[in-house]
Structures are given as structure tokens and as C-alpha cells.
Design an enzyme around this catalytic site. Structure first.
Site, PDB file in Angstrom:
ATOM      1  N   SER A  93       0.816  -1.219   0.000  1.00 17.85           N
ATOM      2  CA  SER A  93       0.000   0.000   0.000  1.00 17.85           C
ATOM      3  C   SER A  93       0.845   1.263   0.000  1.00 17.85           C
ATOM      4  O   SER A  93       0.324   2.365   0.050  1.00 17.85           O
ATOM      5  CB  SER A  93      -0.915   0.008   1.227  1.00 17.85           C
ATOM      6  N   THR A 220      -1.697   2.864   3.626  1.00 16.24           N
ATOM      7  CA  THR A 220      -0.905   4.092   3.592  1.00 16.24           C
ATOM      8  C   THR A 220      -0.081   4.022   4.844  1.00 16.24           C
ATOM      9  O   THR A 220      -0.392   3.260   5.743  1.00 16.24           O
ATOM     10  CB  THR A 220      -1.872   5.315   3.717  1.00 16.24           C
ATOM     11  N   THR A 238       1.890   7.012   0.435  1.00 13.49           N
ATOM     12  CA  THR A 238       0.964   5.949   0.006  1.00 13.49           C
ATOM     13  C   THR A 238       1.037   5.687  -1.493  1.00 13.49           C
ATOM     14  O   THR A 238       1.486   6.541  -2.259  1.00 13.49           O
ATOM     15  CB  THR A 238      -0.478   6.384   0.342  1.00 13.49           C
ATOM     16  N   ARG A 248      -5.691   9.926 -10.203  1.00 12.14           N
ATOM     17  CA  ARG A 248      -6.453  10.195  -8.978  1.00 12.14           C
ATOM     18  C   ARG A 248      -5.448  10.500  -7.857  1.00 12.14           C
ATOM     19  O   ARG A 248      -4.507   9.748  -7.619  1.00 12.14           O
ATOM     20  CB  ARG A 248      -7.303   8.985  -8.598  1.00 12.14           C
ATOM     21  N   THR A 271      -5.249   7.416   7.462  1.00 10.79           N
ATOM     22  CA  THR A 271      -5.311   6.393   6.432  1.00 10.79           C
ATOM     23  C   THR A 271      -6.793   6.077   6.223  1.00 10.79           C
ATOM     24  O   THR A 271      -7.627   6.431   7.046  1.00 10.79           O
ATOM     25  CB  THR A 271      -4.561   5.109   6.846  1.00 10.79           C
ATOM     26  N   GLY A 272      -7.084   5.402   5.131  1.00  9.71           N
ATOM     27  CA  GLY A 272      -8.481   5.074   4.842  1.00  9.71           C
ATOM     28  C   GLY A 272      -8.984   5.816   3.623  1.00  9.71           C
ATOM     29  O   GLY A 272      -8.177   6.353   2.848  1.00  9.71           O
TER      30      GLY A 272
END
Ligand code: ASP
Length: 377
Positions: A93, A220, A238, A248, A271-272
Site C-alpha cells: 500500500s 498508507t 501511500t 487520482r 489512512t483510509g
């Protein structure tokens, strides 16, 4: 110089045997000696800051903490820590071996903020450089800007002497991308809405089939730290959401979203699901809450409630009408109090969210304070 070596030995001893044996922790004594400014140093990070070592002895938070207590610059210490994770091909990640975008190209986002210097830098959709956190720092130190993206960011990095590689995929990251592509693109292109949904559904299918862990669809590293003088810094790096649309850019390189540090008040990073965080500028919100006196846990809860309130699109809700994604924050205030908070208690059934912490007691995975019970499914 001698001190530096001695202190390192203390940490090695502590994490390996000191705590288990129940004897007085030598690092505690050592850290007490160096609490000149009265603040207990601490480093917090996402859980990969504890689990990933890239074949070495130390994880990210131990590496950063050791440098911090040896009077290194806090941001340099944190970046050296996250470099371990960026360079680790097993962390799918972040950095080298991170999940590629929908076209199979690894595009990386990162930013860093230096509290005392009141400086910041970031890069978005950067290709070919394994350590985007270092390029973010170079943007901070060598330009008048806070964010460079795409080809320009890569050209800048090349000019600054970074090695640019053709491809940051590993065999495993390419294999998973091919699997995803096969699922979403059997006849080339669907209409944009269906294609977006197909991409997400294919990814969820792969998570449910156990092909990739959920924390590698997201995933991340954010790492924040404070030293004994109260110098606060942070870094986030990340490869973004797996198989994202080309170009993106997520929350990670966006100041106020994936990271915010105000040297006088606090640091927060995340993160997320980056879109939820960009929409609500949560790291900034958390630091503002701490500026107004909130404890890191309460400051984090305010941001999580804001995300929940602002998530109303059906496609983003689960069967309980709550967000169907995760967001986690890692927070330190100016006095050294710290917290990890998340939307949900669990990443998946019976697997609680945890975050990495390193103090004079060594490094550990600590429980995260959730806003909601259960998981996002
Ligand atoms: N926040 C990152 C992004 O949206 C992904 C993650 O942390 O899982 O790009």
C-alpha cells in the site's frame, strides 16, 4: 556520539527482552534523562509502522523514536522511519510494490509538515520513485511550492538526483492488478458509472475471497512524532487506493486532509478512504479542535462524526445506513498526548483496528478508539 550509540542499544534491549523480563526498563531511565523540555517523546503511526521492517531489525516507529531521542530533526527521523515501509516490497500500500492504478502503473502520493519550521511539501501521482516522502521533503526545502504532481513532480525529483525507475510493480502487485483487470474489463469499457462500480465491486470481491487484505485495498503510512522540546512533525505516504483512476490523487498529499501539523498545537494524519477525508479536511479540523483545548481522542471523534454526517450518498452507505468505508486518524497534541481513532472498531469481523506507538517503553500496537461498533461492511 557515544551517547547516540548507547541510547540505540537501550531501545534494542527494551523491545526484545526488557519488557518481557519485567525488569526496570533502561530506556525509561534514559528517556527521562533527555526530557529536557519536559515532554515525553512519542512516535505514532498506522499499524504498518509496527509490522513492516523490510528485512531489517527495526520498524518505522522504533527507527524514528531512536533518532528523535538522539536529538535528530523530528521530520528527518519520521521520514527515515517511513522509508522502511516505502522500500518494503511486502507492504502493498506504500512506495515500491504498492498497488498500481487501473492502468497498472504505480502512482504515489506523499506529504510532510515540519511544525517548528512551519514548512510543508508534497507530491501527487508521482511515478518511478520508491520514496515519495523524500521527494515531498525536497519540494518543501527546494521550492516555493507545497505540492507538485505527475510528470512535473518526477522531473523535479530527477533534477534533485532521485533515481527514477520504469516500474515500481513487484511480481505480486502486477499479478493482482491483472486479476482485477480481468474482472472489470471483460469487454473493454463499460459506461463510466458502471465501470466505477465494477471496479469497486471487483476489489471487494477480491477482499472477500481473501486474495488481498482489506488494508491493502486502502493502506498508507502516516507517522507523527514529538520530541522532548515539543517539536512536532508528520509525514504521510501511500500508493493510494488500489487500482484507482489514473491521476487520482487521494488525501495523503493534501495538507489539512492526509496530514496537518501546527507546531504550536498538534499533529494529525490519516489512512483510509481519502475522498471522505478531502471532503471534510479532517486533519486540519482535528488540529483546530486541539488548538481549542480538546484531547486528541475528542478532537478525532469530532472529525469522525463530521465524516459520518456528510456521508449521505447511498453508494457509500452499508445496510445500517452508515459509511461503508474506513478512516483512521493518528494524533499527537503539543503536550505529547496521543491517540488513534477510527470510524469503526474492527477492520473486519473480530479484527480490531490498531495503531503503532513508540515511547520509552518500546514499540507496541495499541487499541484504536472507534466511533462506531463493528466494521464497515
Ligand atoms: N488515504 C489513502 C488514499 O485515499 C488510502 C489509504 O490510506 O488507505 O489514497
Amino acid at each position: 556520539m557515544k551517547n547516540k550509540i548507547d541510547r540505540r542499544k537501550f531501545l534494542i534491549g527494551t523491545s526484545a527482552i526488557g519488557l518481557a523480563s519485567g525488569i526496570a526498563n533502561p530506556l525509561q531511565a534514559q528517556t527521562r534523562k533527555i526530557i529536557k523540555g519536559g515532554i515525553k517523546p512519542v512516535v505514532v503511526a498506522s499499524d504498518n509502522g509496527y509490522t513492516m521492517k523490510n528485512g531489517g531489525k527495526f520498524n518505522c516507529v522504533e527507527t524514528a523514536f531512536n533518532k528523535i531521542i538522539n536529538d535528530d530533526d523530528v521530520l528527518d527521523a519520521l521520514i527515515e522511519g517511513v522509508n522502511i515501509v516505502e522500500l518494503d516490497p511486502l507492504d502493498a500500500s506504500v512506495g515500491y510494490g504498492g498497488r498500481p492504478n487501473a492502468e497498472g502503473i504505480v502512482q504515489l502520493d506523499a506529504c510532510c509538515m515540519h511544525g517548528p519550521k512551519k514548512q510543508a511539501g508534497g507530491v501527487g501521482a508521482l511515478e518511478g520513485i520508491r520514496t515519495p516522502s523524500l521527494v515531498a521533503k525536497a519540494v518543501m526545502e527546494n521550492t516555493d511550492h507545497h505540492l507538485l504532481v505527475g510528470k512535473g513532480a518526477q522531473d523535479f525529483a530527477k533534477n534533485m538526483g532521485f533515481k527514477v525507475e520504469d516500474d515500481l510493480n513487484t511480481e505480486s502487485s502486477r499479478e493482482m492488478w491483472l486479476d482485477w483487470k480481468r474482472r472489470i474489463d471483460p469487454k473493454h469499457y463499460l459506461d463510466p458509472q458502471k465501470r466505477d462500480l465494477a471496479g469497486r465491486n471487483a476489489a471487494m470481491e477480491m477482499i472477500n475471497e481473501g486474495l488481498i487484505p482489506k488494508n491493502e485495498y486502502y493502506g498508507t503510512i502516516n507517522c507523527n512524532g514529538i520530541n522532548t522540546n515539543g517539536d512536532l512533525c508528520g509525514v504521510t505516504t501511500t500508493s493510494g487506493i488500489a487500482w484507482k483512476m489514473p491521476s487520482r490523487v487521494g488525501d495523503s498529499p493534501i495538507l489539512g486532509a492526509g496530514l496537518y501539523v501546527d507546531g504550536e498545537h498538534g499533529a494529525a494524519g490519516s489512512t483510509g478512504r481519502g475522498e471522505a477525508n478531502i471532503f471534510n479536511l479532517c486533519s486540519y479540523l482535528i488540529v483546530e479542535e486541539m488548538r481549542n483545548g480538546a484531547h486528541p481522542i475528542d478532537a478525532g471523534m469530532t472529525a469522525l462524526k463530521r465524516i459520518k454526517e456528510n456521508t449521505i450518498e447511498k453508494r457509500l452507505l452499508n445496510s445500517r445506513n452508515q459509511p461503508n468505508f474506513d478512516v483512521i486518524f493518528y494524533i499527537i497534541d503539543k503536550t505529547g498526548r496521543y491517540a488513534g481513532v477510527s470510524l469503526y472498531a474492527e477492520t473486519s469481523k473480530d479484527k480490531p483496528f490498531q495503531y503503532a506507538v513508540c515511547t520509552e517503553n518500546g514499540s507496541t500496537l495499541s487499541k484504536i478508539e472507534p466511533l462506531l461498533e463493528g466494521n464497515s461492511a
